[in-house]
Design a protein around this motif. Structure first.
Motif, PDB file in Angstrom:
ATOM      1  N   ALA A  89       0.831  -1.211   0.000  1.00  0.00           N
ATOM      2  CA  ALA A  89       0.000   0.000   0.000  1.00  0.00           C
ATOM      3  C   ALA A  89       0.861   1.254   0.000  1.00  0.00           C
ATOM      4  N   GLN A  90       1.956   1.227   0.744  1.00  0.00           N
ATOM      5  CA  GLN A  90       2.857   2.380   0.787  1.00  0.00           C
ATOM      6  C   GLN A  90       3.413   2.690  -0.601  1.00  0.00           C
ATOM      7  N   ALA A  91       3.877   1.660  -1.304  1.00  0.00           N
ATOM      8  CA  ALA A  91       4.441   1.878  -2.638  1.00  0.00           C
ATOM      9  C   ALA A  91       3.401   2.467  -3.589  1.00  0.00           C
ATOM     10  N   LEU A  92       2.188   1.976  -3.498  1.00  0.00           N
ATOM     11  CA  LEU A  92       1.119   2.474  -4.369  1.00  0.00           C
ATOM     12  C   LEU A  92       0.771   3.922  -4.046  1.00  0.00           C
ATOM     13  N   LEU A  93       0.598   4.222  -2.765  1.00  0.00           N
ATOM     14  CA  LEU A  93       0.247   5.585  -2.353  1.00  0.00           C
ATOM     15  C   LEU A  93       1.327   6.582  -2.766  1.00  0.00           C
ATOM     16  N   LEU A  94       2.598   6.206  -2.598  1.00  0.00           N
ATOM     17  CA  LEU A  94       3.704   7.090  -2.972  1.00  0.00           C
ATOM     18  C   LEU A  94       3.743   7.341  -4.479  1.00  0.00           C
ATOM     19  N   SER A  95       3.171   6.416  -5.245  1.00  0.00           N
ATOM     20  CA  SER A  95       3.136   6.569  -6.705  1.00  0.00           C
ATOM     21  C   SER A  95       1.852   7.231  -7.184  1.00  0.00           C
ATOM     22  N   GLY A  96       1.033   7.714  -6.252  1.00  0.00           N
ATOM     23  CA  GLY A  96      -0.177   8.433  -6.627  1.00  0.00           C
ATOM     24  C   GLY A  96      -1.360   7.558  -6.956  1.00  0.00           C
ATOM     25  N   VAL A  97      -1.347   6.312  -6.471  1.00  0.00           N
ATOM     26  CA  VAL A  97      -2.429   5.377  -6.745  1.00  0.00           C
ATOM     27  C   VAL A  97      -3.362   5.302  -5.534  1.00  0.00           C
ATOM     28  N   ASP A  98      -4.665   5.341  -5.771  1.00  0.00           N
ATOM     29  CA  ASP A  98      -5.638   5.156  -4.690  1.00  0.00           C
ATOM     30  C   ASP A  98      -5.749   3.673  -4.355  1.00  0.00           C
ATOM     31  N   VAL A  99      -5.978   3.366  -3.078  1.00  0.00           N
ATOM     32  CA  VAL A  99      -5.824   1.992  -2.604  1.00  0.00           C
ATOM     33  C   VAL A  99      -7.041   1.510  -1.832  1.00  0.00           C
ATOM     34  N   LEU A 100      -7.513   0.304  -2.192  1.00  0.00           N
ATOM     35  CA  LEU A 100      -8.463  -0.469  -1.396  1.00  0.00           C
ATOM     36  C   LEU A 100      -7.664  -1.638  -0.829  1.00  0.00           C
TER      37      LEU A 100
END
Length: 330
Positions: A89-100
């Motif tokens: 989740a951290q990697a996704l959030l840092l790349s500007g991706v919204d996360v479920l």
């Protein structure tokens, strides 16, 4: 769901629950929703090959590889084991991706707090996967809530090796903890808990009694070594008894006349419940938040709060084991 722009989505982790997320995204695409399954992340090479053949989309061995290759990704479902929730989740959030992210939101309270702060700092949607919030029976009861004061929750499942990286509290009971927390809206005052391992190295069955500062009391029983499947929540509020069957999506209300009469009259009511698959309703709600940039129905703070209570319960279980001399079983 009414999406006003096209969304590219990914599923990270294609195990048992990740497969369900993939199925829902495919159903939504086939129904004409403006979404595209752009990528799958699966670390198991043989599983990855099968996924590529079935879904005809790029399959990556890591989220880092996926983010490096995939040019534009709007949202992702994180269905990896709990221990990896934070890193993925951290990697996704840092790349500007919204996360479920599937429940629990993370493995520790510290990891959960970091994700909450990270999502806020990067203005990203972070929704924990507490899908019972979207159960039509739960949705239907909310207009009737009136200061509930006593809860009985039972969640029993047949043994499965699917989620043995966590105990039964984080695996099953956390669903009911989240629901009750959302209903009561009061800080926890005390916790009494007992749990035992049966077929794994972690607690497979647990019973918990929680008292809230409001005076409300809640009893929770969860087992993943049962011979039957039960998912029910019952509670009492002034002059009313409520029964929710999550599995059947069934709701029953029994009203008792407040008038002091010799034979109190009972009024039985079954409010209308519009059936629906909770996971699909959850994913649709998430995608709507991604599209509209609105606060998700279940917030990251909600997920962190449910996780903290689950961890506090596990601490109480450990303390009880010490007092009762049960450490040899844990």
């Amino acid at each position: 769901m009414h999406l006003t722009r096209h969304l590219n989505v990914a599923v990270c982790g294609a195990g048992a629950f990740g497969q369900n997320h993939l199925r829902i995204y495919r159903e939504l695409m086939r129904s004409g929703a403006p979404i595209t399954l752009a990528a799958i992340v699966e670390s198991n090479p043989s599983a990855a090959d099968a996924l590529h053949l079935e879904w005809q989309v790029p399959v990556f061995g890591s989220v880092a590889e996926c983010l490096h290759v995939t040019q534009h990704l709007d949202a992702a479902s994180v269905c990896v084991p709990t221990s990896a929730h934070h890193a993925v989740a951290q990697a996704l959030l840092l790349s500007g991706v919204d996360v479920l992210v599937e429940k629990p939101i993370a493995a520790t309270a510290e990891e959960a707090s970091e994700l909450v702060l990270l999502a806020k700092a990067h203005q990203r949607i972070l929704q924990p996967g507490h899908l019972e919030r979207f159960n039509p029976a739960v949705t239907a009861i909310r207009p009737f809530l009136n200061h509930p004061m006593f809860f009985e929750a039972h969640r029993l499942s047949i043994f499965s090796p699917r989620s043995l990286d966590v105990d039964v509290v984080l695996d099953l009971m956390i669903h009911d903890l989240d629901i009750v927390l959302s209903f009561v809206q009061s800080p926890v005052q005390s916790i009494h808990a007992v749990g035992l391992p049966v077929l794994s190295q972690k607690s497979d069955i647990a019973n918990v009694r929680i008292e809230f500062e409001s005076g409300c009391v809640a009893n929770f029983t969860a087992s993943r070594v049962s011979t039957e499947r039960v998912r029910k929540l019952r509670f009492f509020q002034p002059h009313q008894y409520v029964s929710i069957d999550y599995a059947r999506q069934d709701l029953l209300l029994i009203d008792v006349s407040p008038e002091p009469v010799a034979s109190p009259a009972l009024k039985i009511e079954k409010p209308a419940v519009i059936p629906g698959e909770p996971l699909r309703l959850e994913i649709e709600s998430f995608l709507q938040s991604v599209c509209d940039r609105t606060i998700p129905a279940v917030t990251a703070h909600d997920g962190a709060r449910a996780l903290q209570l689950a961890l506090d319960i596990n601490a109480a279980i450990a303390a009880h084991a010490d007092r009762a001399g049960l450490r040899r079983f844990l």
